[in-house]
Enzyme design. Structure first.
Site, PDB file in Angstrom:
ATOM      1  N   TYR A  25       1.018  -1.002  -0.497  1.00  0.00           N
ATOM      2  CA  TYR A  25      -0.391  -0.284  -0.059  1.00  0.00           C
ATOM      3  C   TYR A  25       0.688   1.581   0.002  1.00  0.00           C
ATOM      4  O   TYR A  25       0.534   2.705  -0.834  1.00  0.00           O
ATOM      5  CB  TYR A  25      -1.164   0.292   0.909  1.00  0.00           C
ATOM      6  CG  TYR A  25      -1.351   1.299   1.520  1.00  0.00           C
ATOM      7  CD1 TYR A  25      -2.915   1.008   0.330  1.00  0.00           C
ATOM      8  CD2 TYR A  25      -1.492   2.068   2.260  1.00  0.00           C
ATOM      9  CE1 TYR A  25      -3.542   2.762   0.536  1.00  0.00           C
ATOM     10  CE2 TYR A  25      -2.126   3.548   2.379  1.00  0.00           C
ATOM     11  CZ  TYR A  25      -3.366   4.082   1.673  1.00  0.00           C
ATOM     12  OH  TYR A  25      -3.752   4.747   1.756  1.00  0.00           O
ATOM     13  N   GLY A  97      -9.336   0.809  11.910  1.00  0.00           N
ATOM     14  CA  GLY A  97      -8.283   1.290  12.381  1.00  0.00           C
ATOM     15  C   GLY A  97      -8.208   2.759  13.705  1.00  0.00           C
ATOM     16  O   GLY A  97      -8.187   2.578  14.589  1.00  0.00           O
ATOM     17  N   TYR A 131      -7.069  11.033  10.428  1.00  0.00           N
ATOM     18  CA  TYR A 131      -6.112  10.987  11.664  1.00  0.00           C
ATOM     19  C   TYR A 131      -6.396  13.091  12.503  1.00  0.00           C
ATOM     20  O   TYR A 131      -6.565  12.994  13.808  1.00  0.00           O
ATOM     21  CB  TYR A 131      -4.047  11.267  11.419  1.00  0.00           C
ATOM     22  CG  TYR A 131      -3.627  10.189  11.510  1.00  0.00           C
ATOM     23  CD1 TYR A 131      -4.395   8.939  11.730  1.00  0.00           C
ATOM     24  CD2 TYR A 131      -2.725   9.866  10.657  1.00  0.00           C
ATOM     25  CE1 TYR A 131      -3.872   7.908  11.276  1.00  0.00           C
ATOM     26  CE2 TYR A 131      -2.372   8.498  10.111  1.00  0.00           C
ATOM     27  CZ  TYR A 131      -2.236   7.511  10.529  1.00  0.00           C
ATOM     28  OH  TYR A 131      -2.442   5.796  10.439  1.00  0.00           O
TER      29      TYR A 131
END
Length: 159
Positions: A25, A97, A131
């Site tokens: 990735y 996540g 994030y």
């Protein structure tokens, strides 16, 4: 249902598979030299340097995190550093996540850590947006330096 659990030594092959998927990735597959033996020694050996977690859906790993503890002299406290976080494409957008990061944040607070830090590639906009949505901010005043391979060995010989 998403569950978070520590990886076990018997799952080293699965950890390495996640590392390779993450490297693909990040367009860094060529940089992966880790072996199952390396991971067994450094994550589960007598002197473990890091820890591995799996995020599971229906008991099947769909994400992972590798982390370790560092130390802040300014704070006089430990910190938690997230080395790798990866969620398989089919599980993205389901909170996996976020659950991994929440688990690590809880661990950092429980251990008295003053910081929870990680790095992200500057082109990885989906991760950066994610994030930032958590309240994380880039430490733009710091630049990461790395010494590895031949330069590392050369400097070590000086000592």
């Amino acid at each position: 249902m998403i569950t978070i659990r520590p990886a076990s030594e018997t799952e080293v092959a699965t950890i390495l598979a996640f590392i390779r998927e993450l490297a693909d990735y990040e367009r860094l597959a060529h940089a992966v030299t880790a072996t199952e033996a390396d991971l067994r020694a450094t994550l589960f050996g007598h002197q473990a340097y890091g820890h591995a977690l799996f995020a599971c859906i229906d008991e099947r790993p769909v994400g992972f995190a590798i982390y370790f503890f560092n130390y802040s002299t300014f704070l006089g406290r430990p910190g938690l550093y997230l080395e790798d976080l990866y969620v398989r494409p089919e599980a993205r957008g389901r909170g996996v996540g976020r659950r991994l990061l929440a688990h690590l944040a809880r661990l950092a607070v429980e251990r008295g850590c003053g910081r929870f830090e990680w790095s992200v590639l500057d082109w990885n906009e989906p991760a950066i947006r994610f994030y930032r949505s958590l309240g994380a901010e880039p430490a733009s005043e710091w630049t990461l330096y790395r010494l590895s391979g031949a330069p590392l060995a050369a400097l070590a010989r000086e000592g």
